[in-house]
Design an enzyme around this catalytic site. Structure first.
Site, PDB file in Angstrom:
ATOM      1  N   HIS A 137       0.834  -1.201   0.000  1.00 40.53           N
ATOM      2  CA  HIS A 137       0.000   0.000   0.000  1.00 40.53           C
ATOM      3  C   HIS A 137       0.868   1.249   0.000  1.00 40.53           C
ATOM      4  CE1 HIS A 137      -3.242   2.786   1.029  1.00 40.53           C
ATOM      5  NE2 HIS A 137      -2.511   3.209   2.044  1.00 40.53           N
ATOM      6  N   ARG A 146       5.000  10.187  -6.049  1.00 42.00           N
ATOM      7  CA  ARG A 146       6.450  10.189  -6.277  1.00 42.00           C
ATOM      8  C   ARG A 146       6.799   8.964  -7.117  1.00 42.00           C
ATOM      9  NH1 ARG A 146       5.525  10.783  -0.982  1.00 42.00           N
ATOM     10  NH2 ARG A 146       6.093   8.603  -0.621  1.00 42.00           N
ATOM     11  N   GLU A 204      -7.765  -2.822   7.173  1.00 46.99           N
ATOM     12  CA  GLU A 204      -6.728  -2.892   8.199  1.00 46.99           C
ATOM     13  C   GLU A 204      -7.047  -3.953   9.245  1.00 46.99           C
ATOM     14  OE1 GLU A 204      -5.137   0.631   9.863  1.00 46.99           O
ATOM     15  OE2 GLU A 204      -5.700   1.928   8.161  1.00 46.99           O
ATOM     16  N   THR A 363      -3.143   0.040   5.887  1.00 46.23           N
ATOM     17  CA  THR A 363      -3.808  -0.702   4.815  1.00 46.23           C
ATOM     18  C   THR A 363      -2.964  -1.877   4.347  1.00 46.23           C
ATOM     19  OG1 THR A 363      -4.778   1.384   4.106  1.00 46.23           O
ATOM     20  CG2 THR A 363      -4.945  -0.448   2.577  1.00 46.23           C
TER      21      THR A 363
END
Length: 430
Positions: A137, A146, A204, A363
């Site tokens: 994740h 990025r 989660e 996550t």
């Protein structure tokens, strides 16, 4: 195969139950009409009222102390007693509910259909910390912002986390009100205020703390497992457009604090013991954890093999009688750090952990799109909509959409155990 693995219950619907066979016995807090909150155990399609069993005189020793510690309608006191009390309670329940139990008649009146009970948060949470240990994740999200450097230099050295908001933790089934906040529309230089347009879920694991530590006293990595009470499912609902504007330079704030959903049953560390396994080896070239985060036993047996599933059910799908659409199927083996490492790191600076504190794992996405744990990843930031059998498309969640999280442990020769469900339906902003 040990004796517990083969054990059956005199409660027939518990044998082979998808989530709650005799081998599970998760702890929770429930109520019935006209009654206050009480500690219970899920067994098949029923809940065993532990206070009724206590009143019948069927507990003694540490098992009795464990149930007495929940008199306030929370599990905090039981968690504070630590592993020995949980083990004593579990062993007594395995006997009482086992197929050869001599106490069936006394227990019948303490069993209630789960469908007639309301489930609550299992503990009063003093502090909630959300980690970021799903490396896939972190990589997927990093690539959106990025592309050439998705993971920041500290990621493989430090279990990244932030302090969340405990006051808006809610049990499964609580409606999810679409939040409002500031967002910066594309091409604009000033923000606007209004309802979130990019509402998302996050798959989660919830991590419950049992015994705490004194302020200033770090928990050694070799002892960290003693501070784990059990696990649940956690949905860290996220307002992606609000998050994108507010997170610089300190991180998420209003984009994460409006609600966090939890599955209400605590699957204990003892029930999960058969599903422990080695922590997956780090890729070649990754740094070894610093000494305070590295323990040979934890690396050999500190991970959990738990299958995680996310489903979406829209309002139109319900109207058309369509089944929920699977958005992702992942596993807790995608955690870059173990639970023990999170506990050791959280306390290494002297931070005090307390019984009933809650961690979110972050996550837990897998390596392929069918294993991603958020719509942000699945849709590549909203560029690739999800196609549904109803003819609808989704980039982010709309009002009326319901997200369902499920988890299950399976292993050859063992009864499978599950976590129940963590559900939440989106409703319109005020």
């Amino acid at each position: 195969m040990n004796q517990t693995a083969r054990a059956r219950s005199w409660i027939e619907h518990a044998n082979g139950h998808r989530d709650f066979p005799l081998q599970n016995l998760p702890l929770g807090i429930f109520s019935r009409p006209g009654q206050g909150q009480r500690c219970g155990v899920a067994i098949g399609d029923a809940i065993l009222d532990l206070h009724a069993v206590l009143a019948a005189g069927l507990f003694d020793g540490q098992a009795k102390a464990a149930v007495e510690a929940t008199a306030d309608g929370t599990l905090n006191g039981l968690f504070a007693l630590g592993r020995e009390a949980r083990v004593a309670l579990r062993e007594r329940l395995l006997h009482l509910l086992g197929e050869h139990s001599e106490h069936r008649a006394q227990l019948q009146g303490a069993l209630y259909p789960a469908s007639e009970c309301q489930l609550h948060l299992p503990a009063k949470v003093g502090d909630y910390t959300d980690f970021y240990v799903g490396i896939q994740h972190a990589t997927n999200v990093g690539k959106l912002f990025r592309p050439d450097n998705p993971l920041l230099p500290n990621y493989k050295y430090v279990p990244i986390g932030y302090h969340g908001r405990a006051s808006t933790l809610r049990p499964s089934g609580t409606a999810v009100r679409r939040p409002k906040g500031q967002t910066l529309p594309a091409g604009q230089t000033e923000p606007r205020f209004g309802p979130c347009a990019r509402l998302d879920y996050e798959l989660e694991l919830g991590i419950w703390i049992s015994e705490g530590n004194e302020i200033g006293q770090a928990i050694p990595i070799a002892e960290a497992d003693r501070h784990l009470a059990g696990l649940c499912l956690l949905n860290d609902w996220s307002a992606r457009d609000i998050q994108a504007w507010e997170y610089q330079p300190l991180g998420p704030f209003l984009s994460k604090s409006f609600i966090t959903s939890l599955s209400p049953w605590v699957v204990t560390a003892e029930a999960l013991e058969p599903f422990r396994c080695a922590q997956p080896a780090r890729p070649q070239g990754d740094p070894q954890p610093l000494a305070y985060l590295l323990d040979a036993n934890d690396q050999a047996n500190g991970a959990f093999d738990i299958e995680l599933e996310v489903l979406l059910l829209t309002e139109r799908m319900r109207e058309q009688g369509l089944p929920a659409h699977r958005l992702g199927l992942s596993n807790t083996l995608n955690m870059y750090w173990t639970v023990a490492q999170l506990i050791a790191h959280h306390s290494v600076n002297g931070c005090q952990l307390q019984p009933g504190d809650l961690f979110g794992s972050g996550t837990l996405s897998g390596p392929t799109p069918d294993a991603y744990g958020s719509l942000l990843e699945i849709t590549e930031g909203g560029k690739q909509p999800v196609q549904l059998a109803s003819g609808e498309r989704r980039t982010f969640l709309e009002d009326g959409d319901e997200i369902i999280l499920r988890a299950r442990c399976t292993r050859e020769g063992l009864a499978s155990i599950g976590f129940g469900e963590c559900r939440g339906t989106v409703i319109a902003a005020n």
